[in-house]
Design a protein around this motif. Structure first.
Motif, short mmCIF file in Angstrom:
data_model
loop_
_atom_site.label_atom_id
_atom_site.label_comp_id
_atom_site.label_asym_id
_atom_site.label_seq_id
_atom_site.Cartn_x
_atom_site.Cartn_y
_atom_site.Cartn_z
N SER A 106 0.84 -1.20 0.00
CA SER A 106 0.00 0.00 0.00
C SER A 106 0.87 1.25 0.00
CB SER A 106 -0.92 0.00 1.22
OG SER A 106 -1.69 1.18 1.27
N GLY A 107 1.88 1.28 0.86
CA GLY A 107 2.79 2.42 0.89
C GLY A 107 3.44 2.64 -0.47
N LEU A 108 3.85 1.56 -1.10
CA LEU A 108 4.48 1.68 -2.42
C LEU A 108 3.50 2.21 -3.46
CD1 LEU A 108 6.50 -1.68 -2.40
CD2 LEU A 108 7.50 0.62 -2.68
N SER A 109 2.24 1.80 -3.35
CA SER A 109 1.27 2.24 -4.36
C SER A 109 1.05 3.75 -4.32
CB SER A 109 -0.05 1.49 -4.20
OG SER A 109 -0.81 2.03 -3.15
N CYS B 205 3.29 5.75 -3.92
CA CYS B 205 4.46 6.30 -4.61
C CYS B 205 4.49 5.86 -6.08
CB CYS B 205 5.74 5.83 -3.91
SG CYS B 205 5.78 6.14 -2.15
N LYS C 23 4.54 2.91 -7.27
CA LYS C 23 5.42 1.75 -7.46
C LYS C 23 4.58 0.48 -7.36
CE LYS C 23 9.39 4.03 -7.41
NZ LYS C 23 10.30 4.07 -8.56
#
Lengths: 180, 187
Positions: A70-73, A75, A77
């Motif tokens: 989720s954190g990557l999404s 960004c 990514k």
């Protein structure tokens, strides 16, 4: 016969690990988040670990993958969570909250340990495998069975759709991918 | 012993364009200091705040990510200490607010209020580990802690706070998630 007990020479239907990995790359996935699963260990996780195209994040418990993805999404990514079905079951609350209620593009590739690849997961002799698709249906998570080479074509569109429409997706690996 | 809102006020003086991940009581106290688009509250499941923070840190190595996690939350995801230490993001600051209490769930005590999270983080392999019990010391050190190459861990020993009002509808408003993504793309 259990997928986790199949020897390479015993299984006449092929599911090439290299084809799955190519499909993951074609989907724009950069991060692989994983707890090892014996179904996908040799055919997917080992070659992914050696492949400089991927950033492999080894986590301690499968629900961590849901938060990291989720954190990557946020960004922009893309990530793929590579886990065993037991880890999926253990992560249901995280998937409920993050992926379903917050509509995050959480893409999961789930090894069906103990599944009989000659039948469907719903008819698996193993209880834990039998409940996976009904649980996904109850949660409203789209899912696809990747059981043989012809199924690999489902991977890229499924991941593309998950990111385009911002929703989770589960790709169920029904037999051990080959190491070639 | 410090108060959580006082710690956060001291912290806020040093922040500009960092992403702040916070949940439950920490999110309530942090939001009370003011709105900012780079707040991340939609964690979805207790304990995952630190994992969301890791994802942000990996996805945006050019930005500082600050995680404000409660002790009860960290206890639900202790493995994250090992995962974060191994991933070793230089831009992640992991602050654990220890009041020995599941404050948002009725202020019941955590199983062992004396648990030493800083020791765990040190053993897991964080690059820098701190512990603060006095506000003056935290105020003096906060800027240094925030600038260190991560992963940085600090335990903030605080008192139980007065009962808070948890406006979850506001904290988890989908508009916040949209604003966060837009702010990340713009920064």
């Amino acid at each position: 016969m259990d997928a986790d007990l199949l020897e390479a020479g015993d299984d006449t239907i092929e599911l090439k690990g290299s084809s799955i990995i190519a499909a993951i790359k074609a989907s724009g996935v950069e991060f692989i988040l994983s707890v090892p699963d014996i179904v996908t260990s040799g055919g997917l996780l080992r070659p992914i670990a050696r492949d400089p195209a991927f950033k492999l994040i080894r986590v301690c418990k499968e629900d961590e993958c849901i938060g990291i993805a989720s954190g990557l999404s946020y960004c922009d990514k893309r990530a793929l969570t590579l886990i065993q079905y037991t880890g999926f079951l253990d992560s249901i609350n995280a998937i409920r909250g993050v992926a379903v209620e917050y509509r995050q593009p959480i893409c999961m590739m789930i090894g069906l340990l103990g599944h009989d690849p000659s039948t469907t997961p719903r008819n698996s002799p193993r209880y834990g495998v039998r409940i996976i698709e009904p649980v996904l249906d109850a949660m409203g998570v789209p899912h696809h069975l990747i059981n043989e080479d012809a199924d690999v074509a489902k991977i890229c569109p499924a991941i593309e759709d998950a990111y385009a429409a911002s929703h989770p997706v589960a790709l169920l690996i029904g037999r051990r991918p080959s190491t070639s | 012993m410090m108060k959580r809102d006082e710690c956060f006020r001291a912290l806020a003086r040093h922040l500009t364009d960092e992403v702040v991940v916070a949940t439950y009581s920490s999110a309530v106290d942090w939001l009370a200091l003011g709105e900012r688009a780079l707040n991340y509250f939609s964690v979805g499941a207790m304990g995952l705040d630190s994992s969301h923070a890791l994802g942000l840190a990996l996805g945006r190595p050019d930005k500082r990510i600050i995680c404000l996690q409660g002790d009860g939350s960290l206890l639900m995801n202790l493995g994250c200490l090992v995962t974060i230490a191994a991933a070793a993001p230089k831009n992640l600051v992991h602050l654990v607010v220890q009041n020995g209490t599941y404050e948002a769930n009725g202020s019941h005590p955590i199983p062992n209020t004396k648990v030493e999270f800083a020791a765990m983080a040190r053993a897991a392999g964080y690059a820098h580990v701190h512990e603060f019990s006095e506000l003056a010391n935290f105020e003096q050190q906060a800027a240094h802690v925030l600038k260190q190459d991560g992963p940085v861990f600090a335990t903030l020993h605080v008192e139980r706070s007065k009962p808070l009002t948890y406006d979850y509808a506001n904290l988890y408003d989908p508009a916040r998630r949209v604003a966060l993504k837009a702010a990340l793309r713009a920064s």
